[in-house]
Design an enzyme around this catalytic site. Structure first.
Site, PDB file in Angstrom:
ATOM      1  N   LYS A   8      -5.030  -2.315  14.441  1.00 12.67           N
ATOM      2  CA  LYS A   8      -4.490  -1.248  15.287  1.00 12.67           C
ATOM      3  C   LYS A   8      -5.092  -1.334  16.685  1.00 12.67           C
ATOM      4  O   LYS A   8      -6.299  -1.494  16.863  1.00 12.67           O
ATOM      5  CB  LYS A   8      -4.779   0.110  14.645  1.00 12.67           C
ATOM      6  CG  LYS A   8      -4.078   0.284  13.294  1.00 12.67           C
ATOM      7  CD  LYS A   8      -4.437   1.609  12.660  1.00 12.67           C
ATOM      8  CE  LYS A   8      -3.694   1.800  11.344  1.00 12.67           C
ATOM      9  NZ  LYS A   8      -4.148   0.871  10.289  1.00 12.67           N
ATOM     10  N   GLU A  68       0.834  -1.200   0.000  1.00 11.38           N
ATOM     11  CA  GLU A  68       0.000   0.000   0.000  1.00 11.38           C
ATOM     12  C   GLU A  68       0.869   1.250   0.000  1.00 11.38           C
ATOM     13  O   GLU A  68       2.068   1.194   0.318  1.00 11.38           O
ATOM     14  CB  GLU A  68      -0.922   0.007   1.219  1.00 11.38           C
ATOM     15  CG  GLU A  68      -0.200   0.126   2.537  1.00 11.38           C
ATOM     16  CD  GLU A  68      -1.122   0.493   3.686  1.00 11.38           C
ATOM     17  OE1 GLU A  68      -1.612   1.630   3.671  1.00 11.38           O
ATOM     18  OE2 GLU A  68      -1.331  -0.348   4.569  1.00 11.38           O
TER      19      GLU A  68
END
EC number: 4.2.1.70
Length: 302
Positions: free
Chosen positions: A157, A23
């Site tokens: 996360k 990414e």
């Protein structure tokens, strides 16, 4: 929307050689300059050292690109006005001629469209805390539920609601396996405190699962390979817990909501851990990139 695949990536995919999608959000929005460019080039080189071809993905001047040359990587790293693009934004960016860095959802989609099966990232998005009030859930989850790709990540996360995210992945039918662990990693942390049902111990085992997905003609969903950051490179768990609690209180006090929550919390963690959270983030990404390249090689039969 015309997908532009670099000659190197196109030839590697056609020949069945290992390719790893990367990414670009970490380049444009995740790291300060000039460190972001150095890291971007380092990650591509790490893929090459493992015998695979890197395919960094972004949108430039409205054209989605799979596989960037050095000049294009430099644009993503240094150009002002680079947007952050999820998969919902791709058509808008294409029609308007915008340039943007791709998130997990956009990268996974474009990689799959280009015939790439393995994707390395840092951590997935997921269900946000207080979901029952905010209804805030990352687009990553829904996209992975309908995209056949293997995502190597360090879990989700730790600022998110980890158990709710795991439950959501189960509901959506996305397969999740710990790599060398029966614990789900927490991005900065080796262990989020939650178990996983399946453990895979080698790139070859991961490739076998990928082949089984195809052989069984299962729904077109992803395989999440949760690769923990090494314990000696993780963020100190006590420091993480203390700073995250402070960050959540500061976020509420400032009235931060919606898409602004994640960058606020991550920035707070970087500043109040004196950069230790960023170091753990990079350690996780480096490990994921190397593992993804080995998985891609096993998938290619190398």
């Amino acid at each position: 929307m015309t997908l532009v695949v670099s000659e190197e990536v196109r030839e590697a995919v056609a020949a069945g050689r290992p390719v790893v999608a990367l990414e670009s959000t970490i380049i444009a929005h995740g790291l300060p300059r000039p460190r972001n460019l150095r890291v971007a080039l380092e990650l591509e080189e790490a893929v090459r050292q493992e015998g695979a071809v890197p395919a960094t993905i972004a949108v430039l001047d409205g054209r989605p690109r799979v596989g960037l040359d050095k000049g294009q990587v430099e644009r993503i790293a240094n150009e002002e006005g680079i947007r952050k693009l999820g998969h919902r934004d791709l058509a808008l960016a294409a029609a308007s001629g915008a340039s943007g860095a791709t998130t997990v959802s956009a990268t996974a989609l474009l990689a799959a469209r280009a015939g790439i099966r393995v994707f390395a990232t840092g951590g997935l998005g997921g269900v946000h805390r207080q979901w029952t009030v905010t209804q805030d859930e990352s687009a990553d989850l829904g996209l992975l539920a309908r995209t056949r790709i293997t995502v190597v990540c360090a879990g989700v996360k730790s600022i998110l609601d980890v158990p709710a995210t795991l439950q959501r992945l189960e509901t959506l039918g996305v397969a999740v396996a710990g790599y060398g662990t029966d614990r789900f990693p927490g991005f900065y942390l080796s262990d989020s405190g939650h178990p996983v049902d399946w453990t895979l111990d080698s790139p070859r085992q991961v490739a076998e699962v990928m082949r089984a997905q195809d052989a069984l003609r299962l729904p077109e969903s992803a395989l999440v390979v949760a690769n923990p950051v090494p314990e000696d490179e993780q963020l100190d768990p006590e420091l993480h817990a203390r700073v995250l609690a402070d960050a959540l209180r500061a976020c509420e006090a400032a009235g931060i909501t919606g898409q602004a929550v994640t960058p606020f919390l991550l920035d707070h963690l970087v500043r109040h851990t004196e950069g230790a959270s960023l170091s753990a983030n990079l350690a996780a990404v480096r490990g994921n990139v190397r593992l993804a390249a080995r998985i891609a090689a096993a998938w290619a039969g190398a």
